[in-house]
Design an enzyme around this catalytic site. Structure first.
Site, PDB file in Angstrom:
ATOM      1  N   ASP A 180     -17.496  -6.996  56.329  1.00 41.58           N
ATOM      2  CA  ASP A 180     -17.694  -8.174  55.238  1.00 41.58           C
ATOM      3  C   ASP A 180     -16.421  -8.973  54.978  1.00 41.58           C
ATOM      4  O   ASP A 180     -15.535  -8.261  54.284  1.00 41.58           O
ATOM      5  CB  ASP A 180     -18.361  -7.299  54.333  1.00 41.58           C
ATOM      6  CG  ASP A 180     -18.605  -8.463  52.750  1.00 41.58           C
ATOM      7  OD1 ASP A 180     -17.998  -9.479  53.229  1.00 41.58           O
ATOM      8  OD2 ASP A 180     -19.114  -8.091  51.761  1.00 41.58           O
ATOM      9  N   LYS A 230     -17.499 -17.547  50.576  1.00 41.56           N
ATOM     10  CA  LYS A 230     -16.371 -18.023  49.950  1.00 41.56           C
ATOM     11  C   LYS A 230     -15.684 -19.332  50.409  1.00 41.56           C
ATOM     12  O   LYS A 230     -16.290 -20.153  50.549  1.00 41.56           O
ATOM     13  CB  LYS A 230     -15.645 -16.783  49.494  1.00 41.56           C
ATOM     14  CG  LYS A 230     -16.645 -15.744  48.348  1.00 41.56           C
ATOM     15  CD  LYS A 230     -15.561 -15.077  47.734  1.00 41.56           C
ATOM     16  CE  LYS A 230     -16.433 -14.371  46.612  1.00 41.56           C
ATOM     17  NZ  LYS A 230     -16.622 -13.063  46.665  1.00 41.56           N
ATOM     18  N   PHE A 241     -17.956  -4.180  47.385  1.00 37.26           N
ATOM     19  CA  PHE A 241     -18.979  -5.276  47.001  1.00 37.26           C
ATOM     20  C   PHE A 241     -19.569  -6.134  48.144  1.00 37.26           C
ATOM     21  O   PHE A 241     -18.605  -6.604  48.715  1.00 37.26           O
ATOM     22  CB  PHE A 241     -18.161  -6.107  45.959  1.00 37.26           C
ATOM     23  CG  PHE A 241     -19.113  -7.030  45.356  1.00 37.26           C
ATOM     24  CD1 PHE A 241     -19.853  -6.703  44.321  1.00 37.26           C
ATOM     25  CD2 PHE A 241     -19.239  -8.621  45.623  1.00 37.26           C
ATOM     26  CE1 PHE A 241     -20.774  -7.643  43.803  1.00 37.26           C
ATOM     27  CE2 PHE A 241     -19.925  -9.444  45.025  1.00 37.26           C
ATOM     28  CZ  PHE A 241     -20.724  -9.065  44.172  1.00 37.26           C
TER      29      PHE A 241
HETATM   30  C1  LIG Z   1     -17.930 -12.609  46.687  1.00 36.34           C
HETATM   31  C2  LIG Z   1     -18.413 -11.627  47.640  1.00 36.34           C
HETATM   32  C3  LIG Z   1     -19.659 -11.431  48.392  1.00 36.34           C
HETATM   33  C4  LIG Z   1     -20.896 -12.154  47.656  1.00 36.34           C
HETATM   34  O1  LIG Z   1     -21.001 -13.513  47.907  1.00 36.34           O
HETATM   35  P1  LIG Z   1     -21.869 -14.560  47.000  1.00 36.34           P
HETATM   36  O2  LIG Z   1     -21.599 -15.820  47.894  1.00 36.34           O
HETATM   37  O3  LIG Z   1     -21.495 -14.448  45.743  1.00 36.34           O
HETATM   38  O4  LIG Z   1     -23.160 -13.853  47.278  1.00 36.34           O
HETATM   39  C5  LIG Z   1     -19.852 -10.423  49.224  1.00 36.34           C
HETATM   40  N1  LIG Z   1     -18.802  -9.721  49.923  1.00 36.34           N
HETATM   41  C6  LIG Z   1     -17.510  -9.791  49.279  1.00 36.34           C
HETATM   42  C7  LIG Z   1     -16.719  -9.080  49.924  1.00 36.34           C
HETATM   43  C8  LIG Z   1     -17.213 -10.627  48.370  1.00 36.34           C
HETATM   44  O5  LIG Z   1     -16.370 -10.722  47.793  1.00 36.34           O
END
Ligand SMILES: *Cc1c(COP(=O)(O)O)cnc(C)c1O
Length: 404
Positions: free
Chosen positions: A224, A253, A139
């Site tokens: 990420d 986050k 994700f």
């Molecule tokens: C939550 C998340 C995102 C997206 O972040 P947003 O601030 O909602 O755009 C991207 N990568 C990972 C691994 C995440 O957990």
């Protein structure tokens, strides 16, 4: 306006129906506790989905917000500002990175990372080097590029033609990656622990091999760390415990501790592919966001908080193992630091949400990660008493689900 009756029904009237929030509307938070409109108290093991790394209304963040709020809120990128430069310097000093780009969310940080990787590869190796390899169940956010790189068709399908030249292989499947990667690969994008996909850790040897394959093919390794970063796994960033250094890292986050901010970190050499005007964001590097993030960073990046994450992980594992010994509903408890998942066994397949709803009734907020994992991403400084009380509530919720 202030005496307007705000109820959950109002959501259905006025909000785009892309979410299905709970009935409860919290109005106040302190530490790892929340209170709703009726004054009912909840323990928060969800942490705003791994965002509120210091709980709700941590004094250091409140003070930074108030102080900056009376000085300067916004300038745009036509001018730079002190909080942004201080935060960037601290991120550079604490990590592999030499350069920082600020934005407002995880998706935006990844969007920047993907565009940078593409531009760097095209500029340095030619127009054919555009393949992005990512992982099934990964994700990376909700912009069209990031959902396309993410490995869940349910988020990316149905919007017409996707950005091209993106391929997926299963996480931890080295043979599949080896078969696909080539000199045409521009980047391999991965979470150093899959969060939304179900709290799945990488094999240490897999991560090492991904790094080596990227080096062999001049492909950039993008981590990420939007969910794993800023102390969540017990290291400042998860890569630090894996013995592998990425070329680009994204953070969001927990970075703002509850205030929206994202960052992309990289080296000077790679950053050079972005020239003046190549990419940008109006709010990116906003002084208010950076001041709060700086306070969050200063607080989290200490030995006591990072060590405390490991200690708290042990409290959770002990409590969850004891609950499972009684009720036997989980196949395993997995994850790292304070990003933990209880995986449903055969009997409870697809029922993680039932545990979440039962927990809410017991005044405990938890998360799920897919249909089979109950996820915990609490405050990194949650107290022993809050963990114990929350786990007692979780046990009552588990009992309710198991006993029908
Ligand atoms: C939550 C998340 C995102 C997206 O972040 P947003 O601030 O909602 O755009 C991207 N990568 C990972 C691994 C995440 O957990």
């Amino acid at each position: 306006m202030s005496d307007m009756a705000v109820t959950r029904e109002l959501f259905d009237q006025v909000m785009v129906p892309n979410y299905a929030p709970a009935q409860v509307i919290p109005v106040r938070g302190q530490g790892a506790r929340l209170w709703d409109q009726q004054g009912r108290e909840y323990i928060d093991f969800a942490g705003g989905i791994a965002v509120n790394c210091l709980g709700h209304c941590h004094p250091a963040l409140v003070s930074a917000l108030k102080e900056q709020g009376e000085k300067l809120w916004h300038l745009s990128n036509v001018l730079t500002n002190e909080p942004a430069l201080r935060l960037a310097k601290k991120l550079v000093d604490a990590t592999f990175a030499e350069k920082v780009y600020f934005c407002n969310s995880g998706a935006e940080a990844n969007e920047a990372a993907l565009k940078l990787a593409r531009r760097y590869a095209i500029d340095n190796f030619g127009p054919e080097k555009t393949q992005i390899i990512a992982f099934t169940q990964g994700f990376h956010g909700r912009t069209f590029f990031t959902v396309s790189v993410g490995g869940q068709a349910v988020y990316s399908d149905g919007f017409g033609p996707k950005p091209a030249d993106i391929d997926h292989v299963p996480y931890n499947d080295l043979a599949a990656l080896k078969a696909l990667i080539s000199d045409r690969t521009c980047a391999v994008v991965m979470e150093p622990l899959q969060g939304e996909g179900g709290i799945i850790s990488p094999e240490p040897a897999f991560v090492q091999a991904v790094r080596e394959l990227c080096d062999q093919h001049n492909a950039l390794l993008v981590f990420d760390e939007v969910q794993t970063g800023v102390g969540r796994t017990g290291a400042l960033y998860a890569y630090m415990d894996l013995g592998v250094t990425p070329d680009i890292l994204t953070s969001a986050k927990a970075l703002g501790g509850g205030f929206p901010i994202g960052a992309m970190l990289t080296t000077t050499k790679i950053a050079a592919a972005f020239k003046v005007g190549t990419h940008g964001s109006t709010y990116g590097g906003n002084p208010l966001a950076c001041a709060v993030a700086e306070a969050a960073f200063d607080t989290v990046n200490t030995e006591s908080v990072l060590k405390g994450v490991k200690e708290r992980e042990a409290w959770y594992r002990e409590g969850l193992d004891a609950i499972n010994a009684k009720y036997g509903c989980f196949k395993e408890v997995r994850g790292k630091g304070l990003l933990l998942g209880c995986v449903m066994n055969e009997q409870f397949q697809g029922r993680a949400r039932d545990f979440l709803l039962a927990a809410m009734e017991e005044q405990l907020m938890v998360l799920i990660a897919g249909a089979n994992v109950v996820r915990f991403a609490p405050s990194l400084v949650i107290t022993k008493e809050e963990v114990a009380e929350g786990l007692a509530r979780f046990e009552r919720a588990v009992a309710k689900v198991v006993n029908g």
